[in-house]
Design a protein around this motif. Structure first.
Motif, short mmCIF file in Angstrom:
data_model
loop_
_atom_site.label_atom_id
_atom_site.label_comp_id
_atom_site.label_asym_id
_atom_site.label_seq_id
_atom_site.Cartn_x
_atom_site.Cartn_y
_atom_site.Cartn_z
N ALA A 132 11.56 12.06 -5.84
CA ALA A 132 10.51 12.86 -6.35
C ALA A 132 9.24 12.28 -6.67
O ALA A 132 8.38 12.78 -7.31
N SER A 133 9.10 10.72 -6.88
CA SER A 133 8.23 10.04 -7.42
C SER A 133 6.81 9.96 -6.65
O SER A 133 7.01 10.26 -5.30
N PRO A 134 5.57 9.90 -7.01
CA PRO A 134 4.35 10.12 -6.27
C PRO A 134 4.40 8.97 -5.07
O PRO A 134 3.71 9.24 -4.13
N LEU A 135 4.96 7.79 -5.37
CA LEU A 135 4.94 6.87 -4.21
C LEU A 135 6.28 6.41 -3.90
O LEU A 135 6.97 6.04 -5.08
N TYR A 136 6.70 6.70 -2.92
CA TYR A 136 8.15 6.51 -2.50
C TYR A 136 8.29 5.46 -1.07
O TYR A 136 7.66 5.71 -0.14
N ILE A 137 8.63 4.41 -1.20
CA ILE A 137 8.72 3.39 -0.05
C ILE A 137 10.26 3.29 0.21
O ILE A 137 11.21 2.79 -0.69
N LYS A 138 10.75 3.89 1.43
CA LYS A 138 12.21 3.91 1.68
C LYS A 138 12.43 2.50 2.17
O LYS A 138 11.97 1.91 3.16
N PRO A 139 13.40 2.07 1.46
CA PRO A 139 13.69 0.31 1.92
C PRO A 139 14.66 0.48 3.44
O PRO A 139 15.21 1.45 3.66
N ARG A 140 14.29 -0.25 4.29
CA ARG A 140 14.89 -0.16 5.64
C ARG A 140 14.72 -1.76 6.21
O ARG A 140 13.81 -2.48 5.96
N LEU A 141 15.76 -2.05 7.03
CA LEU A 141 15.80 -3.19 7.93
C LEU A 141 14.90 -3.29 9.02
O LEU A 141 15.51 -3.03 10.25
N ASP A 142 13.66 -3.55 8.90
CA ASP A 142 12.73 -3.27 10.04
C ASP A 142 11.73 -4.42 9.91
O ASP A 142 11.16 -4.37 8.80
N SER A 143 11.44 -5.23 11.03
CA SER A 143 10.75 -6.29 10.67
C SER A 143 9.22 -5.91 10.49
O SER A 143 8.76 -6.83 9.64
#
Length: 414
Positions: free
Chosen positions: A72-83
């Motif tokens: 629910a945070s204002p900035l959400y960076i979804k971690p993912r294995l993508d170059s």
């Protein structure tokens, strides 16, 4: 006169078409959507020179890592294995320092102030009637800590010549007599203004069609015909279209097309949400709810609550948790405002193209002689749209750009 194909029909694409057509060029716009939704329609409608500090500022990455655990945070960076995502994250982290902010501020100020003037010119010259008010912007704070930070930012903006002041609770009540606040204090940027986005987009599309700009909606550019470092044509599912010059203004999709030309445009899609209400909120001046990073805009016939930056790839899924976070913030700051379940159910989202350093990509790349790039504006696309369009037309018309394009160079390194 050149024939120009613009890939992308959002605010940047339409403004590029507007100024190219004024220069006497033949213009075609291609967009993969129906051109009635997305970031250009669901944004907060701000023309905000106040937003001087780029997204990549000191401490943002640290906050982002902390907020990763909170959906629910204002900035959400979804971690993912993508170059591409990993390269972007490293470049973003590298940009989060004070020296970068210092260099970025004059560039951001120049392009946003120019855009504001150009909105005025467009409205006057074309007799447009889109909703456009110059009432400024309030930065509302619930904690002493953030109020101190906002006052510091206001001092910085003032040194840059912007009209901004700290205001007391009494002054806030005078400015907004019909709204109830739960805040510690605020700063007030008188230099900002606001619009109702879909009104501008509708009028601009109608105007462009009337002056001969050709539109192909629901046509995705699937490939490019390239010869000797020049694009000869774009290929869609239905046709092949040739032109002299091409403009890449496809927002979050720009880097996908760029790869076909060997361009390394570091872009991530930053999803934002909006909730509209026709309730009488008593709100007449746009505001940003500082702790929640939610933008509030009194538009034509409704109030819009918009926010969040969700970096989780290209998708249009509505995350209910993030919608609820915006609704909770609205009630927290304005205790008499409660968004209904139906209003929350009708929430919409849009994808904003986010560069690693918070500055857009505008200009030509050394990779392709007849391609002008115009993307990467993040949350500032609406504020920078007309100026970007003008700069694109100046580049293609071989005129000296009205602003220094070096800070926005597509080939800049991170």
């Amino acid at each position: 006169m050149k024939h120009c194909i613009i890939i992308g029909g959002g605010i940047i694409g339409l403004c590029s078409a507007y100024y190219l057509q004024k220069e006497g060029h033949q213009v075609t716009i291609i967009d993969q959507s129906n051109m009635d939704a997305g970031a250009s329609y669901v944004n907060a409608g701000y023309l905000s020179p106040s937003h001087l500090v780029p997204l990549s500022a000191p401490g943002v990455m640290k906050k982002g890592l902390k907020w990763m655990l909170n959906p629910a945070s204002p900035l959400y960076i979804k971690p993912r294995l993508d170059s591409d995502f990993i390269k972007w994250t490293l470049a973003f982290n590298k940009s989060c320092h004070a020296n970068h902010v210092k260099k970025a501020i004059p560039a951001i100020k120049g392009i946003t102030l120019l855009s504001q003037d150009l909105y005025d010119d467009i409205k006057r010259e074309e007799n447009f009637s889109f909703h456009y008010e110059k009432k400024g912007l309030l930065m509302l704070c619930q904690t002493e800590k953030l109020l101190e930070e906002e006052i510091e930012t206001a001092h910085l903006a003032k040194r840059e010549g912007l009209d901004v002041n700290e205001i007391s609770h009494e002054e806030l009540k005078e400015l907004e007599p019909h709204a109830t606040f739960n805040v510690k204090g605020a700063t007030y940027y008188k230099c900002d203004s606001h619009t109702t986005p879909h009104e501008f987009m509708t009028e601009m599309k109608a105007h462009l069609k009337a002056v001969g700009v050709q539109f192909f909606s629901n046509e995705k550019v699937e490939d490019l015909v390239v010869n000797n470092g020049k694009i000869e044509a774009v290929i869609t599912k239905n046709q092949t279209l040739k032109a002299d010059e091409f403009v890449l203004a496809a927002g979050s999709w720009s880097s996908i097309l760029g790869k076909k030309l060997g361009l390394k445009l570091l872009l991530q899609a930053g999803k934002g949400y909006r909730i509209n209400t026709t309730q009488d909120t008593g709100i007449s001046i746009p505001s940003i709810l500082a702790e929640a990073k939610v933008a509030v805009t009194p538009m034509n016939g409704f109030t819009r609550f918009a926010g969040t930056m969700e970096i989780a790839g290209i998708n249009d899924k509505i995350n209910k948790i993030r919608v609820e976070a915006i609704a909770r913030a609205a009630t927290s700051f304005y205790p008499e405002v409660e968004l209904t379940q139906e209003e929350k159910n009708q929430a919409a989202s849009g994808l904003r193209p986010v560069s690693p350093d918070g500055l857009p990509f505008i200009g030509k790349s050394s990779k392709c002689k007849n391609l002008t790039i115009a993307t990467g504006h993040a949350m500032m696309g609406w504020s920078m749209g007309p100026a970007t369009g003008k700069l694109v037309s100046e580049v293609i018309s071989d005129k000296k750009p009205i602003l220094d394009l070096n800070p926005f160079h597509p080939d800049r390194t991170f």
